[in-house]
Design a protein around this motif. Structure first.
Motif, short mmCIF file in Angstrom:
data_model
loop_
_atom_site.label_atom_id
_atom_site.label_comp_id
_atom_site.label_asym_id
_atom_site.label_seq_id
_atom_site.Cartn_x
_atom_site.Cartn_y
_atom_site.Cartn_z
N MET A 191 6.82 6.56 -6.70
CA MET A 191 5.88 5.45 -6.60
C MET A 191 5.24 5.44 -5.23
N GLY A 192 3.93 5.51 -5.18
CA GLY A 192 3.20 5.35 -3.94
C GLY A 192 2.81 3.89 -3.76
N VAL A 193 2.73 3.45 -2.53
CA VAL A 193 2.43 2.04 -2.24
C VAL A 193 1.30 1.96 -1.23
N ASP A 194 0.32 1.12 -1.52
CA ASP A 194 -0.78 0.82 -0.60
C ASP A 194 -0.95 -0.69 -0.61
N GLU A 195 -0.15 -1.36 0.24
CA GLU A 195 -0.15 -2.82 0.22
C GLU A 195 -1.46 -3.40 0.76
N VAL A 196 -2.15 -2.66 1.63
CA VAL A 196 -3.41 -3.16 2.17
C VAL A 196 -4.43 -3.32 1.05
N ARG A 197 -4.47 -2.35 0.14
CA ARG A 197 -5.41 -2.41 -0.98
C ARG A 197 -4.80 -3.02 -2.22
N GLY A 198 -3.52 -3.40 -2.15
CA GLY A 198 -2.86 -4.02 -3.31
C GLY A 198 -2.63 -3.06 -4.44
N LEU A 199 -2.07 -1.87 -4.14
CA LEU A 199 -1.87 -0.84 -5.14
C LEU A 199 -0.44 -0.31 -5.12
N VAL A 200 0.12 -0.05 -6.29
CA VAL A 200 1.26 0.84 -6.43
C VAL A 200 0.85 1.85 -7.49
N PHE A 201 1.23 3.12 -7.29
CA PHE A 201 0.70 4.15 -8.18
C PHE A 201 1.69 5.29 -8.30
N ILE A 202 1.50 6.07 -9.35
CA ILE A 202 2.37 7.21 -9.63
C ILE A 202 1.96 8.41 -8.78
N THR A 203 2.94 9.06 -8.18
CA THR A 203 2.70 10.32 -7.47
C THR A 203 3.70 11.35 -7.97
N VAL A 204 3.41 12.62 -7.72
CA VAL A 204 4.34 13.68 -8.04
C VAL A 204 5.34 13.80 -6.90
N ARG A 205 6.63 13.72 -7.23
CA ARG A 205 7.68 13.75 -6.21
C ARG A 205 7.76 15.14 -5.60
N GLN A 206 7.76 15.19 -4.29
CA GLN A 206 7.84 16.45 -3.58
C GLN A 206 9.28 16.71 -3.13
N ASP A 207 9.78 17.87 -3.46
CA ASP A 207 11.14 18.27 -3.08
C ASP A 207 11.10 18.86 -1.67
N ASP A 208 11.90 18.30 -0.78
CA ASP A 208 11.93 18.80 0.60
C ASP A 208 12.53 20.20 0.71
N LEU A 209 13.29 20.58 -0.30
CA LEU A 209 13.99 21.86 -0.21
C LEU A 209 13.15 23.03 -0.71
N ALA A 210 12.09 22.75 -1.43
CA ALA A 210 11.28 23.83 -1.98
C ALA A 210 9.84 23.37 -2.12
N GLU A 211 8.95 24.31 -1.88
CA GLU A 211 7.54 23.98 -2.02
C GLU A 211 7.19 23.85 -3.49
N GLN A 212 6.45 22.79 -3.82
CA GLN A 212 6.05 22.54 -5.20
C GLN A 212 4.54 22.37 -5.26
N ASP A 213 3.97 22.82 -6.36
CA ASP A 213 2.55 22.62 -6.60
C ASP A 213 2.41 21.42 -7.51
N GLU A 214 1.89 20.31 -6.97
CA GLU A 214 1.80 19.10 -7.77
C GLU A 214 0.86 19.26 -8.96
N TRP A 215 -0.07 20.23 -8.87
CA TRP A 215 -1.00 20.42 -9.99
C TRP A 215 -0.31 21.04 -11.20
N SER A 216 0.88 21.60 -11.01
CA SER A 216 1.59 22.20 -12.13
C SER A 216 2.42 21.19 -12.90
N HIS A 217 2.49 19.95 -12.42
CA HIS A 217 3.27 18.93 -13.12
C HIS A 217 2.62 18.65 -14.47
N PRO A 218 3.42 18.53 -15.55
CA PRO A 218 2.85 18.34 -16.89
C PRO A 218 1.87 17.17 -17.00
N LEU A 219 2.21 16.03 -16.39
CA LEU A 219 1.32 14.87 -16.49
C LEU A 219 0.01 15.10 -15.76
N VAL A 220 0.07 15.80 -14.62
CA VAL A 220 -1.15 16.10 -13.87
C VAL A 220 -1.98 17.14 -14.60
#
Length: 243
Positions: free
Chosen positions: A91-120
């Motif tokens: 969950m991403g948060v932007d309280e200034v603009r009043g938003l919470v939104f879905i993001t692709v979770r990034q794994d610190d242990l391995a590089e991931q391409d968020e564009w390969s996520h099924p929902l994206v």
């Protein structure tokens, strides 16, 4: 004299009463099974479930549109994170603009391409849609610089967008076709929650989530690439004129 059946039924009743008293020290049976109470304690609160379902359906929650669900998501951020984690989402948060939104979770242990996520990948945008997003994002940033971050009435008219798309996509030969192209693209982006529906004056409100949809460097690279393609296509014509 009490018969055999009377003695048996009397003994059974006494045994049953004794068992009931043994299971409930105060002599009263519990109102509901203990297992149900434990299950209720472990279940996710209804408002949190509703907030996550709304986020998965539309990709975001806006405080201006769903204030109760928005507050539920913020106040139960850990529970929301636990629900989204198995899906490799966060969950991403932007309280200034009043938003919470879905993001692709990034794994610190391995590089991931968020564009390969099924929902994206399922919601991959076309070239024309991406270009319009880049144009709208520039419009929204300019609006925020003038009105302040968090302002939410960034209006843009169809007639303002037509010439900006023509620069990169070329002309279609008639004003009706040009308007129809922009209106169709805006309707597609409305499905992604990026703009509102057209009003009576053929204007849309650019939604604040557009600032988080894509990396601004990627959008800028797209604009630069399209500009180079446009120049490349125009060069032969210029050479002919010189000849």
């Amino acid at each position: 004299m009490a018969g055999i059946f009377d003695r048996m039924s009397g003994a059974t009743g006494a045994d049953t009463e004794g068992l009931a008293q043994a299971s409930a020290p105060d002599g009263n049976l519990p109102d509901e099974p203990a297992a149900l109470s434990v299950a209720d304690e472990r279940s996710t609160p209804k408002r949190v479930r509703e907030a996550v379902q709304e986020m998965l359906k539309y990709g975001l929650l806006e405080e201006s549109h769903k204030p109760n669900l928005y507050r539920s998501a913020l106040s139960h951020a850990e529970e929301v994170a636990n629900i989204l984690e198995p899906l490799d989402l966060a969950m991403g948060v932007d309280e200034v603009r009043g938003l919470v939104f879905i993001t692709v979770r990034q794994d610190d242990l391995a590089e991931q391409d968020e564009w390969s996520h099924p929902l994206v990948r399922r919601q991959r945008l076309s070239l024309e849609q991406s270009l319009l997003i880049a144009v709208l994002r520039q419009q929204f940033i300019a609006y925020e610089q003038e009105s302040g971050t968090g302002a939410s009435q960034a209006l843009v008219a169809v007639d303002e967008l037509i010439p900006q798309l023509q620069v990169y996509l070329g002309e279609l030969g008639s004003e009706a076709k040009e308007r129809n192209r922009v209106i169709t693209l805006l309707d597609q982006l409305k499905g992604h929650g990026l703009v509102s529906a057209l009003d009576a004056h053929d204007r849309v409100v650019i939604r604040p989530i557009i600032t988080h949809l894509a990396n601004p460097e990627n959008l800028q690279a797209l604009v630069v690439w399209l500009r180079e393609q446009t120049k490349g296509a125009a060069a032969p014509e210029g050479e002919e004129d010189m000849a």
